[in-house]
Design an enzyme around this catalytic site. Structure first.
Site, PDB file in Angstrom:
ATOM      1  N   VAL A  13       0.837  -1.206   0.000  1.00  0.00           N
ATOM      2  CA  VAL A  13       0.000   0.000   0.000  1.00  0.00           C
ATOM      3  C   VAL A  13       0.866   1.247   0.000  1.00  0.00           C
ATOM      4  O   VAL A  13       1.741   1.416   0.847  1.00  0.00           O
ATOM      5  CB  VAL A  13      -0.940   0.013   1.221  1.00  0.00           C
ATOM      6  CG1 VAL A  13      -1.869   1.215   1.164  1.00  0.00           C
ATOM      7  CG2 VAL A  13      -1.747  -1.280   1.279  1.00  0.00           C
ATOM      8  N   SER A  14       0.611   2.145  -0.943  1.00  0.00           N
ATOM      9  CA  SER A  14       1.430   3.334  -1.135  1.00  0.00           C
ATOM     10  C   SER A  14       0.630   4.610  -0.863  1.00  0.00           C
ATOM     11  O   SER A  14      -0.569   4.670  -1.148  1.00  0.00           O
ATOM     12  CB  SER A  14       1.962   3.378  -2.576  1.00  0.00           C
ATOM     13  OG  SER A  14       2.603   4.612  -2.849  1.00  0.00           O
ATOM     14  N   PRO A  15       1.303   5.664  -0.352  1.00  0.00           N
ATOM     15  CA  PRO A  15       0.645   6.970  -0.219  1.00  0.00           C
ATOM     16  C   PRO A  15       0.714   7.789  -1.502  1.00  0.00           C
ATOM     17  O   PRO A  15       0.130   8.869  -1.570  1.00  0.00           O
ATOM     18  CB  PRO A  15       1.467   7.639   0.887  1.00  0.00           C
ATOM     19  CG  PRO A  15       2.839   7.121   0.671  1.00  0.00           C
ATOM     20  CD  PRO A  15       2.665   5.687   0.204  1.00  0.00           C
ATOM     21  N   ASP A  59       7.697   3.344  -4.825  1.00  0.00           N
ATOM     22  CA  ASP A  59       7.920   4.369  -3.807  1.00  0.00           C
ATOM     23  C   ASP A  59       9.398   4.731  -3.698  1.00  0.00           C
ATOM     24  O   ASP A  59       9.737   5.850  -3.301  1.00  0.00           O
ATOM     25  CB  ASP A  59       7.424   3.884  -2.434  1.00  0.00           C
ATOM     26  CG  ASP A  59       5.916   3.791  -2.365  1.00  0.00           C
ATOM     27  OD1 ASP A  59       5.253   4.447  -3.185  1.00  0.00           O
ATOM     28  OD2 ASP A  59       5.409   3.070  -1.488  1.00  0.00           O
TER      29      ASP A  59
END
Length: 835
Positions: free
Chosen positions: A370-372, A488
């Site tokens: 899960v990435s921001p 990321d």
């Protein structure tokens, strides 16, 4: 599942009213079982919560007491018991909205305490932990790092309690955990109740904090070894937060809820996620905004003391990587979760519902994939196209130009604007949920506070899968795609995700692997289809490179369970782990309710299960078996082979009975099975600070570049001053500050009593401390303090700042060449107006 914002209140049922008659009695504190500091209201009678409203059935019973004297006593007893244990057990009547006390007498009270401690390590000359880039050395500080401690205990059995720590670090760690437990033992008998079984050390997974403090060799390599100063800062700050929480222990209530968070996370390895069975994926598909590829639920646990109804803290779980600050960032921050926690704590200062030392913890969840960087991964090259779906490469077939984009990626500030925005997007729904729970509480109930922890050797664990097949785990190993990095933070050279192996990379890597440690045939077969690059679980010189012994831990309070994971769990892997625990925990919960209350059913009999981590040690990633087959970064970083997740689930379920009300003690730790503590044998090649010196004809703290004192500034301007500086490694100034903004407060009646007051310090996002070495031989350096007034919101401006006269202040410490004496000094800019 915990009630969500907007859910209608549960309506009473007649059958449940009859069952409720058997619910728990009021419970008292037994202070003889443990040494505690429990605070009560000064006048208990004035603070005593009113009783729950009497039901109609109870009134009928009372009316019948006039018939026969022999029945009077029995019916009065029944009515009194029923009155206290009516349906309000399920729906918490808040009859005193001024203090928001959970006033129903059947609400379960727990021992609750919260605390916060500064863990900011060296902010310069140490590489930042997360991107594994030796060149990413710290140059300053934007936001101090903290340990936030949350203690929950059983009032009747005070020895039954646990500590959940949320550290603004990349992860938990074995050495740090050993250090914390050792320090607590040294505090004396009062802290003897805390140990391996009931302390969870979790990290927010920030990639913007100092490195060098981890137990094993592999993560020490980018930082040139072990940094004892940074390690000690984390241990000391964590212990301080625990002491504050312990000293504030008092009876209180817990309330839990969930809400949705949109726009704050996406799946960065969607190709791997889609390898999971379609039927399983469709269970979580709800809409285009919530397609199931990541979890959108934020779960919040609210802590409220009983004495005055003040809320003392919140603890939340939501999955998103701490990679908003990019790989080229060099200033220390708590990343997006550090921002969210700071915003929450700031928002309740002066609020009548919150205690003065309110603590907000934003813990990680199943965020492995899960990435921001919510705008997706794009090629930062001439093409400007999206990265390839399968292996995240660009037109040249390499991964270096493929970068995820945060919501404010066009602002060239190393990810700071995107970091703040993703933090805000977590804070706002959490605050709305908190406000909702103030008047619509969803209590955690049941007198059970339990915890277990075990050390488990994953190097060769054999067990049976749920479908009956035998399985085993392997010694830790990292695959070729591990070196490719992620969107990321892409890796180097010619490594790629998904299809990286010895045939698709330069032959030199095969040679490097051979000289470090080539995997044997058994290891290759066990790890298949992972092509092993680094056989880290079988390298023990000069000491262990990676952990083979892992921590497995679960906490329980009432119907709420916390799975504590030592690795970064992917979205679907986390769901499977939580579901397995939830199903088994449901049986334990039903048995406990039947055993104690004589019935099951109702909202409080439905388990709430969250997953937090990476905690206690760092075991890289945990994927599903299907995702492991794809061998993108997450699968290549799943240390113990394709059955890693199922092994964790198997061990967790085997120890889950320790959460039962019948369990009287946690599992015993065998010292022979414990992982090594490498703090006293770790290598370090980090240069020490030799000396500091000012330039000729200057003194430490002198202003080299001053603010504009004549023209002044308008809100939105960036204000800077440069000082003759010294190395901040000389003094970490824990619980203090390197930089400050001061405002002149004028006493109109007596101007001579006017004073400068600090209105911003290292804790605040808008104030940046930057250090630069000017000459290594002479030991000269400069410090720049920057105040970005454009980061100040209207609310903060009106409430805390406003037009006036300000100045910037620098706090430093110099080191002499002879004797190494550390000397404090200060620097002050000129005064300036801000309107």
């Amino acid at each position: 599942m915990a009630p969500q914002v907007g859910d209608p209140q549960f309506e009473p049922l007649a059958a449940d009213q009859e069952k409720a008659q058997t619910f728990e009695k009021d419970r008292k504190i037994d202070t003889t079982k443990a040494s505690l500091r429990v605070r009560f209201a000064e006048n208990p009678d004035s603070q005593r919560p009113p009783r729950c409203p009497t039901s109609r059935a109870a009134s009928l019973f009372v009316g019948n007491v006039l018939i026969v004297f022999s029945v009077i006593i029995a019916l009065v007893l029944v009515a009194a018991q029923f009155d206290r244990l009516s349906w309000d057990y399920w729906r918490s009547d808040i009859s005193n909205p001024g203090t928001n006390v959970s006033t129903c007498a059947t609400d379960t009270q727990y021992l609750l305490g919260v605390g916060k401690g500064d863990i900011t390590g060296p902010v310069v000359e140490i590489n930042l932990m997360g991107y594994a880039d030796p060149k990413q050395l710290g140059t300053g500080l934007r936001q101090r790092l903290y340990s936030r401690a949350f203690i929950i205990g059983d009032i009747e059995r005070p020895q039954d309690r646990f500590i959940y720590l949320v550290l603004d670090t990349q992860s938990g760690d074995t050495a740090v955990r050993y250090g914390i437990i050792k320090a607590l033992k040294e505090l004396g008998h009062e802290y003897a109740v805390y140990g391996h079984h009931n302390i969870a050390v979790t990290g927010t997974h920030s990639h913007a904090g100092p490195g060098g403090w981890l137990n094993y060799l592999l993560p020490q390599l980018p930082s040139k070894g072990f940094d004892r100063q940074g390690y000690q800062a984390i241990v000391d700050g964590a212990v301080l937060s625990i002491r504050k929480a312990h000293e504030s222990l008092q009876p209180g209530y817990l309330s839990a809820g969930t809400t949705k968070v949109f726009g704050a996370n996406i799946n960065r390895s969607l190709f791997s996620y889609l390898a999971n069975p379609e039927a399983e994926r469709m269970k979580y598909f709800k809409s285009e905004d919530e397609d199931g590829s990541v979890e959108k639920d934020l779960t919040l646990l609210k802590f409220q003391r009983a004495s005055d109804g003040k809320n003392i803290g919140v603890l939340t779980w939501f999955p998103v990587h701490g990679t908003s600050m990019l790989g080229n960032n060099t200033v220390v921050t708590g990343d997006n979760k550090g921002v969210a926690a700071w915003l929450f704590e700031k928002s309740v200062r002066g609020d009548s519902s919150a205690a003065e030392d309110f603590v907000a913890g934003f813990s990680q969840a199943n965020m492995g994939d899960v990435s921001p960087n919510v705008l997706g991964a794009w090629c930062e090259d001439e093409s400007g196209s999206q990265c390839s779906f399968k292996n995240s490469t660009c037109s040249n077939g390499k991964s270096q130009a493929c970068h995820g984009r945060g919501p404010e990626f066009r602002v060239h500030d190393d990810g700071a604007s995107s970091c703040f925005e993703i933090g805000r997007r977590q804070f706002e729904p959490a605050k709305q949920l908190y406000d909702h729970l103030l008047n619509n509480p969803s209590p955690v109930r049941g007198p059970w506070v339990k915890a277990f922890h075990t050390f488990h050797d994953m190097s060769n664990f054999t067990f049976i899968l749920p479908d009956g097949r035998p399985a085993r785990t392997c010694p830790a190993a990292l695959g070729y795609s591990f070196a490719a990095g992620t969107t990321d933070g892409p890796g180097g050279f010619d490594f790629t995700q998904h299809n990286g192996n010895e045939n698709t990379t330069m032959p030199i890597w095969k040679v490097v692997r051979y000289f470090i440690k080539a995997p044997g045939e058994e290891q290759k077969a066990c790890q298949h289809p992972k092509p092993v690059l680094l056989d880290v679980g079988e390298i023990f010189r000069p000491y262990d490179w990676s952990p083979n012994i892992v921590d497995v831990q679960v906490f329980r309070v009432g119907q709420f369970a916390i799975v504590v994971s030592p690795g970064e769990v992917t979205t679907m892997a986390g769901r499977r782990w939580k579901e397995a625990v939830g199903n088994s925990f449901k049986k334990i919960l039903d048995q406990d309710m039947e055993r104690i209350y004589g019935y099951t059913g109702g909202p409080s009999s439905e388990p709430i299960v969250v997953l937090g981590g990476p905690a206690n040690t760092y075991t890289h990633y945990i994927t599903t078996e299907e995702e492991y087959q794809i061998q993108r970064y997450e699968g290549a970083s799943t240390l113990y082979g394709p059955h890693t997740l199922n092994a964790y689930i198997n061990v967790t379920l085997s120890f889950l009975p320790y959460l039962s009300s019948e369990s009287t003690s946690p599992p015993v730790h065998d010292e022979k099975s414990m992982p090594p503590d490498n703090t006293n044998r770790s290598l370090s090649f980090i240069p020490a600070v030799i000396r500091d010196a000012p330039p000729l004809f200057k003194s430490f703290g002198d202003v080299l570049v001053d603010v504009d004192s004549t023209q002044g500034y308008h809100r939105g301007d960036t204000i800077r001053a440069v000082f003759v500086g010294a190395n901040p490694r000389n003094n970490l100034r824990l619980e203090g500050t390197y930089a400050a903004v001061e405002k002149l407060f004028v006493d109109q009646a007596n101007p001579q009593k006017s004073e400068w007051r600090t209105v911003r310090n290292d804790e605040d996002w808008s104030l940046i401390y930057s250090w630069k070495r000017k000459n290594s031989v002479l030991g000269t350096s400069e410090v720049e303090i920057t105040w970005e007034t454009g980061e100040e919101t209207d609310e903060w401006w009106d409430k805390e700042l406003g037009p006036g006269v300000y100045r910037l202040k620098y706090y430093g410490d110099s080191k002499s060449l002879f004797g190494g004496k550390i000397q404090e000094f200060e620097g002050v800019s000129g005064a300036f107006t801000l309107v």
